[in-house]
Scaffold this active site. Sequence first.
Site, PDB file in Angstrom:
ATOM      1  N   LEU A   1       0.828  -1.207   0.000  1.00  0.00           N
ATOM      2  CA  LEU A   1       0.000   0.000   0.000  1.00  0.00           C
ATOM      3  C   LEU A   1       0.870   1.268   0.000  1.00  0.00           C
ATOM      4  CD1 LEU A   1      -2.881   1.226   0.213  1.00  0.00           C
ATOM      5  CD2 LEU A   1      -2.552   1.248   2.696  1.00  0.00           C
ATOM      6  N   ASP A   2       0.651   2.133  -0.979  1.00  0.00           N
ATOM      7  CA  ASP A   2       1.399   3.399  -1.114  1.00  0.00           C
ATOM      8  C   ASP A   2       2.906   3.171  -1.178  1.00  0.00           C
ATOM      9  OD1 ASP A   2      -1.086   4.608  -0.886  1.00  0.00           O
ATOM     10  OD2 ASP A   2      -0.887   4.945   1.260  1.00  0.00           O
ATOM     11  N   GLY A   3       3.302   1.956  -1.600  1.00  0.00           N
ATOM     12  CA  GLY A   3       4.724   1.634  -1.590  1.00  0.00           C
ATOM     13  C   GLY A   3       5.334   1.440  -2.966  1.00  0.00           C
TER      14      GLY A   3
END
Lengths: 299, 299, 299, 299
Positions: free
Chosen positions: A242-244
Site C-alpha cells: 500500500l502506497d509503496g
Amino acid sequence: MQQNVYKPQHPIERSANRARMLISCPDRPGIVAAVSQFLYEHGANIVSSDQYTMNPDGGMFFIRFEFDLQDLDRELPKLQEDFVRVADRFEMKWHIFRASRKKRIAIFVSKEDHCLLELLWQWQAGDLDAEIAMVISNHPDMRQLVESFGIPYHHIPVTPETKAEAERLQLEKVHEGKVDLIVLARYMQIITPRFIEYFPNRIINIHHSFLPAFVGGKPYQQAYDRGVKIIGATAHYVTEELDGGPIIEQDVQRVSHRDDVASLKRIGRNIERTVLARAVKWHLEDRIIVFQNKTVVFN
Amino acid sequence: MQQNVYKPQHPIERSANRARMLISCPDRPGIVAAVSQFLYEHGANIVSSDQYTMNPDGGMFFIRFEFDLQDLDRELPKLQEDFVRVADRFEMKWHIFRASRKKRIAIFVSKEDHCLLELLWQWQAGDLDAEIAMVISNHPDMRQLVESFGIPYHHIPVTPETKAEAERLQLEKVHEGKVDLIVLARYMQIITPRFIEYFPNRIINIHHSFLPAFVGGKPYQQAYDRGVKIIGATAHYVTEELDGGPIIEQDVQRVSHRDDVASLKRIGRNIERTVLARAVKWHLEDRIIVFQNKTVVFN
Amino acid sequence: MQQNVYKPQHPIERSANRARMLISCPDRPGIVAAVSQFLYEHGANIVSSDQYTMNPDGGMFFIRFEFDLQDLDRELPKLQEDFVRVADRFEMKWHIFRASRKKRIAIFVSKEDHCLLELLWQWQAGDLDAEIAMVISNHPDMRQLVESFGIPYHHIPVTPETKAEAERLQLEKVHEGKVDLIVLARYMQIITPRFIEYFPNRIINIHHSFLPAFVGGKPYQQAYDRGVKIIGATAHYVTEELDGGPIIEQDVQRVSHRDDVASLKRIGRNIERTVLARAVKWHLEDRIIVFQNKTVVFN
Amino acid sequence: MQQNVYKPQHPIERSANRARMLISCPDRPGIVAAVSQFLYEHGANIVSSDQYTMNPDGGMFFIRFEFDLQDLDRELPKLQEDFVRVADRFEMKWHIFRASRKKRIAIFVSKEDHCLLELLWQWQAGDLDAEIAMVISNHPDMRQLVESFGIPYHHIPVTPETKAEAERLQLEKVHEGKVDLIVLARYMQIITPRFIEYFPNRIINIHHSFLPAFVGGKPYQQAYDRGVKIIGATAHYVTEELDGGPIIEQDVQRVSHRDDVASLKRIGRNIERTVLARAVKWHLEDRIIVFQNKTVVFN
C-alpha cells in the site's frame, strides 16, 4: 454521443513514422554504438536520445530513443525481429512503441471529481495523447459528466461482500476495452494483488500526500496534526504494498498555520490533479522505466 | 597561504579517464551511430549521452557524451586526430574536454560580496570543480577575504580615464593566469567588445533581474515601481549587447507589497548567488552549447 | 579580533524605539480593541499587526504587533507594568521585545560547515540581526574559521562516557554567554531532556529531510532508497521527542533518478542552510508563537 | 438548466454574519485602536486582521478586518452610518463587504477555453465564491459548454467596424446582469477607456507573460526568441495603459531549450489558468487594495 463534445483545440503533432524505444540492460561498452548502428542500417533517424547509467562499471544501463522510420507500420515487424540479435547480445529488456498508436486508458474514480476533470480537460485540449476507453466508478455520480465527453461510464458498486465480484466485472470491462493503462484518479478502494498482476507497472495511483510521509488514510488530517509547512501529492505505480510502489512524480505547495484541514484539502486538490496528469502524460509518452521499485523518467 | 584555508569537505569524484564531448552539426541520419561506433572502436565506454534535435528534418543536432577511456591522457590526442574524419563528414563543431583538467576561473567583483562568497564556498565545499586563478576588483575591499582562501587578488581601479589601461591590465592578468572562464560576480562595469572578443561565450555575468524585464540599471527599483509579485536573476554569457547575451539560467522568488527596495535587494542577493553558481557549475561541467544567442543546457 | 572581520554591508535599520509584542489567549470579543487602545493611550504607534484566530467561537487568538514608542527604553517598564491589567482580563500569555536589543546566539556544530557558514555570512551581511555569542563544537575543525569572524569557539568533545560532563560544560558556557537562542547547525548529537528544559522553544534544529518523512538517521540514504522525486529539509524547535518538535519552516528541491546519495546530500546542503537561516531569522524577529506542538509564524 | 449541472462538492462555509472591511488612509497613531474600539462597541468580533504600513511616519496605512456581527444584515446599515465619523477623522477610504453576498461575475472569452474552464470548475467545486452571471464572447464556440453549466452565454461579435456597438451591447448586458467584476479570460480584444471607466479596478485580465517582460502580442514567441529559462503569467487590473495596470498575481514555470513555441504555449496555459483563478479568488474575498498602480494583497 453528447452535445458538448468538441474537438481538441491543440492537437499534438505526431508523425505516423515516429517510434520510441526503451532499453535497459547491464552496462558494458558498445551498447549505444550497437543500437544506433542498427537503427541507422535500418534507415531510422534518431531524433532524440537520453541515457542514464547507474553506477558505471558494473551497473545498469537505461536508454530511450525516439526515431523516425519511413513506412513505420510496414517496416516495424521486420526491425523488431532483426533487433532480437542485438538485444540478446546485451541481455536487454526492450520495447518499441509507435507514437501514433494511442494508448487506451481506463480511469477509476469514486466521488472526488478534480483528478478526473483534469485528465478529461487535458485530453480534450490535446495535451494527453490517449484514447480514454472508459471511466469506472463505484458511484453513479459522474455518469452525465463523463458521457457528455462521449466516454462510456461503468458504474460498478463495491461493498465488502461484492468486492471480488466487482473486481471480476472491472477486469472484464478493461479487457473488453483493450485497456493499456489504468489510472486511479482518487479511486479510494484497495486494488487486490490478483488485479495488479494483470497490469504490472500499468496502474497509476495518486496519493494525496508527499510520500513516504503520511502513508495510509486521512493524510491531510495527519499533515494538519503535524503542523507541516508544505503539503504534497505523489503519483506512483500500484504494487502490492500500500502506497509503496515506484514513485513517478511528486509536487508540493506551501501552506501555513492559517490552513485548516478543509483548506489543506482544497490546496491539495490542485497538487493532486497536476501531479497525476504529469505522471500519466509521461507514461503515455513512454518516458518511464521501472527498475527495483524506482522509476527512471526521461523527461 | 593564509590560515583558514581548509580542504574541500566533499571532493567530487572525477575519474582521470573521464572525458566529455560536445557536438553540434546539421541534423541528418547516422550521427549517433557514427560517433558511438567511433568511440566504441577506440575503446571508450559511454557513461552518459544526451541529445537534442532542433526541428528534425532540416534542423540542428546537438549531443553531449561522457565517456571513460583507459589511459585518457595518453590516448586522447590520437582519438581527437582520428575523430576529424567523422567530424568532417557531418560538418561538426565539436570539442572534447578532460574531466580531470580543472578549468581556471577569474572572478571579477566590485563591492557586493555575496556572489563571490557563494562561489568561494561552493568551491571550498568541492561543489565547483575548478581552479580559482584570481579575483580582480576595481576596489580594494575584499583583498583579505580572498587572500584568506589562498587566492591572488588584483586590485585594478577603473575610472573613465583609465578604463582602457585597466582593461589592458586585466587582460594581461587573465592571460598570465591561463584563465578559461571569467565570472562577473556583480562586477558592475561594462566590458568592452574588444575584451569580449578574447573570451567568446566564456564570460558569465549575473544580472539582478528576470531578463528581459528590467534591463539596465537599478532593476530592483524598477521592480518595486512596477509592483511585481516575483523577482528574479539571470546568468548569461556576455555579448556586445548589454544584458542581451545567451541566457544560461534564471530563477525567481515570490515577493509582496511588504517588500521595499531594500528588502527586494536582500531577497535578490540570494537568488543572484544561487543562479550564478549554477550557471558556472554547468559551464565547468561542459554542459552548455551556445547556438544563435541561445543556450542548449544538458543537465 | 582577526583580520578578515569586516563590517556588515547591509545594516538593518532598527529604530531604537521599535518594539514587538506577541500575545496568545482564548478568543473572545474586544481583544484587538483593548490592546490597541492601550497602546494608543501609552503613546505607541502600531506600524504592523497580524492576527490569527484558530477556530473563531471558542478557539485561540494570536496576535503580533510592531509599534514605535518615544523613549522606548525609559517607557517600556511602565508600559509592561500597566499592561498586566489588560493581560489578566483576557488570560493572555504575552511578551514585548525591544527590536534594538539583539538576541544572543550559540551555534552548535559537528563537522559539516555549510549551515554554520550560511549563518555567519547572513550575519555578516546584516541579514541576521543578532549577536553570535559563541560557536560550540564536539570537534576542533572549525576553530580558525569561526575565530576569523571574531567569534569565540569552544571545543567540547563528546563521547558516550563524557556526555553528561560535556553537557554540563556546554550549559556553563551558554549561561556565561547570556545566550537566548541555541542553533543546532547540523550538530548531530542528541540533546538531553535536561538540557532542553533550560531552553524551551529556544533550541532550533535543522533536520535533513522533509519531516515527517525520513525521521532519524541517514535521511538522504532513505530518500534514495525510496526513490522520491523531491527532497527537503525541516527546521524545528527541539523537544524531547526526536525530530518531533514544532516545525518552523520547510523547503524542498526537485531531484531525479540521476541523483545518487552523494548528489542528494550536495543538493540537500543548499536546502538545509536556507531553511535553517530562515527559521533563525524569524525567531530573531519575534515572529513565532508555539502552541500545541505547532508554530504560528507571522511573516 | 442543463443536465450536467451538479452541486458544488466542497461548499465554502460562510457565516451569514461575517463581514470584511478594507481601509486605507494616511498613517497616524490611533487608527487600529479607533477602528477596533468602534467594532467592539458595536458588538462585532474581529476574527482576522492584517495591517500594512507603507513608510511609517508619514506614509500610508492599509488594513483588512474580518469580523462577525450578530444579525449582520439588519445591523450593517447602522454600523456603516456610525462609522462615517471614525472614517472622517482619519480621512479613510473604506468599504465593508458582506461575505454572504456573492459577487456577480461576467467572464469574457475568445477562442481559448482553458482559463474559462478553470474558473467554471473552481466555481463548481465551491472554491470560487461567486455568481457567474454570464459569459460574453466574440465567438460562438463555447456556447454549449457554458450553457451546460446553467450559465447564460452572449455571443457578441466584434469587428473593427462594429467595435463601438459591440461594446455598447456588452455594457448593456453587464449592467442588466448587475455585474460586479469582469474577468478577461484570454479575451484578446482591447477594452476601451470608456468601458474601463465603468469598472475601475474591477476588470481582471490575464496576460500570458511575466510582465513587464514581453508586453503586447505573441509573448510566447518573444520568450522563445529570447531563450528564457522560465516563463510566466500575470493577472492584473485593466487600466488605460496596455498591460500596464496594477499587478495582482504572477507565477512562473521552468522551461528549457527543448520547448518550442507550441510547448511554451502548452505549459503557459497551466500557469495562466492558475494565476487568473487565484487573482479572481482574492478579489472575491476582498483581499485587494489598489494604491498608486500597485496592489496590496492581504492573503
